[in-house]
Scaffold this motif. Structure first.
Motif, mmCIF file in Angstrom:
data_model
loop_
_atom_site.group_PDB
_atom_site.id
_atom_site.type_symbol
_atom_site.label_atom_id
_atom_site.label_comp_id
_atom_site.label_asym_id
_atom_site.label_seq_id
_atom_site.Cartn_x
_atom_site.Cartn_y
_atom_site.Cartn_z
ATOM 1 N N UNK A 183 54.093 -19.918 38.311
ATOM 2 C CA UNK A 183 54.012 -20.523 39.626
ATOM 3 C C UNK A 183 54.804 -19.716 40.609
ATOM 4 N N UNK A 184 54.997 -20.292 41.760
ATOM 5 C CA UNK A 184 55.585 -19.512 42.838
ATOM 6 C C UNK A 184 57.065 -19.760 42.969
ATOM 7 N N UNK A 185 57.644 -18.980 43.834
ATOM 8 C CA UNK A 185 59.065 -19.133 44.118
ATOM 9 C C UNK A 185 59.291 -20.414 44.912
ATOM 10 N N UNK A 186 60.529 -20.766 44.995
ATOM 11 C CA UNK A 186 60.880 -21.923 45.785
ATOM 12 C C UNK A 186 61.775 -21.464 46.913
ATOM 13 N N UNK A 187 61.947 -22.380 47.869
ATOM 14 C CA UNK A 187 62.924 -22.043 48.894
ATOM 15 C C UNK A 187 64.007 -23.095 48.858
ATOM 16 N N UNK A 188 65.233 -22.706 49.225
ATOM 17 C CA UNK A 188 66.289 -23.710 49.239
ATOM 18 C C UNK A 188 65.995 -24.748 50.308
ATOM 19 N N UNK A 189 66.417 -26.001 50.076
ATOM 20 C CA UNK A 189 66.163 -27.047 51.053
ATOM 21 C C UNK A 189 66.912 -26.772 52.349
ATOM 22 N N UNK A 190 68.136 -26.320 52.252
ATOM 23 C CA UNK A 190 68.902 -25.931 53.438
ATOM 24 C C UNK A 190 69.783 -24.775 53.018
#
Ligand SMILES: O=C(O)CCC(=O)C(=O)O
Ligand SMILES: [Fe+2]
Length: 338
Positions: free
Chosen positions: A19-26
């Protein structure tokens, strides 16, 4: 609790998870201050190998060797003791930008069961599990949480786990269940049922899409229910949600299980992670609940799992089961409203 209030920290290390990368919520502020002891990289140039261990009972090399041996011994001890190691499939603090998934082989009995009761268009292209953070809008998840809170506030188990089944009307109360529609006939509004149906339809379509099914041959099934878990001690077997199980055995009509998380691990509650217990590589794979996160998996033996005990706070989730067997389909709640 809004999405932006949730903390951030992305991590993805299991090579079998796709799957793909994630991004931090903040963005998390950098708080680490440089270590000012002798291993600070800034100091290394100033300490020559000849002088660095002067006066020490153990040399740097000996310390390193001891620490390494100690760490290896501890890892071996815990692995031997439990036979399982742990990895996190999705942290609460990361936002998956698109689905993260892991495929596995379906057992012949799982496929045979579908062939016996349903259409071949309901057979999965592959078994496995998937996690999605971008399926639902925040406003929808908030509306679903409000609905769950309103319903569950009318009852509640005397132990730590309460359920509300909007289809049958079952609501935990004390050590038993009441029928919420009998006791509170006008509790829910048409628009609440509509948002519930729309969320269910979206999750069902996503399950069909991920596993390669014809959505028209997949049906919502019983039991589909909200859960509210606290740290209160269990009073009856209904409160013991933490046991390792296989959904196909617990809920025989299920072929696909989905979960919608309505509160946040580590913020709204502690404990309460969802854990796949994988025997093929002795690995526990954890999903940390995050508001609006949807997970779905084939309900057979390939997805043995449990929920860790909640140690504080309140965990809300919605379990939705899908079946290939048309005779096990259940209607939408509220369809019979005047
Ligand atoms: O709430 C969860 O995370 C999982 C619940 C579960 O395993 C079940 O209802 O069978
Ligand atoms: Fe389960």
């Amino acid at each position: 609790m809004t999405v932006t209030q949730r903390s951030s920290q992305a991590a993805k290390s299991d090579p079998s998870v796709e799957g793909t990368a994630s991004r931090p919520a903040t963005a998390r502020p950098k708080t680490a201050t440089p270590f000012s002891g002798r291993y600070n990289p800034k100091l290394i140039k100033r300490i020559s190998p000849e002088t660095s261990d002067k006066g020490a009972a153990l040399s740097h090399k000996q310390w390193t060797r001891m620490v390494t041996i100690g760490a290896i011994a501890m890892i071996l001890y815990y692995t031997a003791k439990t036979g399982q190691t742990n990895t996190i499939m999705a942290k609460q603090s990361e936002v998956l930008e698109s689905k993260r998934y892991q495929n596995s082989v379906c057992t012949p009995s799982y496929r045979q069961d579908i062939e016996k009761v349903g259409s071949k268009d309901c057979l999965p292209r592959k078994c496995g599990r998937v996690i999605m953070d971008d399926l639902l809008q925040e406003s929808e998840t908030e509306a679903i949480l409000a609905l769950a809170k309103k319903g569950l506030a009318q009852g509640g188990s005397s132990g730590g786990a309460s359920i509300l089944d909007l289809h049958s009307g079952a609501l935990s109360q004390g050590e038993a269940f009441i029928n919420v529609y009998k006791v509170y006939p006008d509790l829910f509004t048409r628009s609440e049922f509509e948002v519930y149906k729309s969320v269910k339809d979206r999750v069902k379509a996503a399950v069909a899409e991920h596993f390669g099914l014809n959505n028209d041959h997949l049906f919502l099934s019983h039991p589909t229910f909200f859960s509210r878990i606290t740290a209160a001690p269990a009073q009856t077997l209904h409160d013991e949600y933490w046991h390792v199980h296989i959904d196909k055995e617990t809920y025989p009509s299920f072929h696909y299980t989905s979960l919608l998380y309505l509160t946040d691990f580590g913020i709204d509650f502690q404990g309460g992670s969802f854990v796949f217990v994988d025997a093929h590589d002795n690995m526990n794979r954890t999903i940390e609940p995050r508001m609006g996160r949807v997970s779905a998996f084939t309900s057979g033996i390939e997805n043995k799992h449990h929920v860790e005990r909640v140690t504080s706070g309140i965990r809300y989730a919605l379990t939705m089961g899908f079946t290939c067997d048309p005779s096990q389909a259940i209607p939408n709640p509220g369809d019979d409203l005047p």
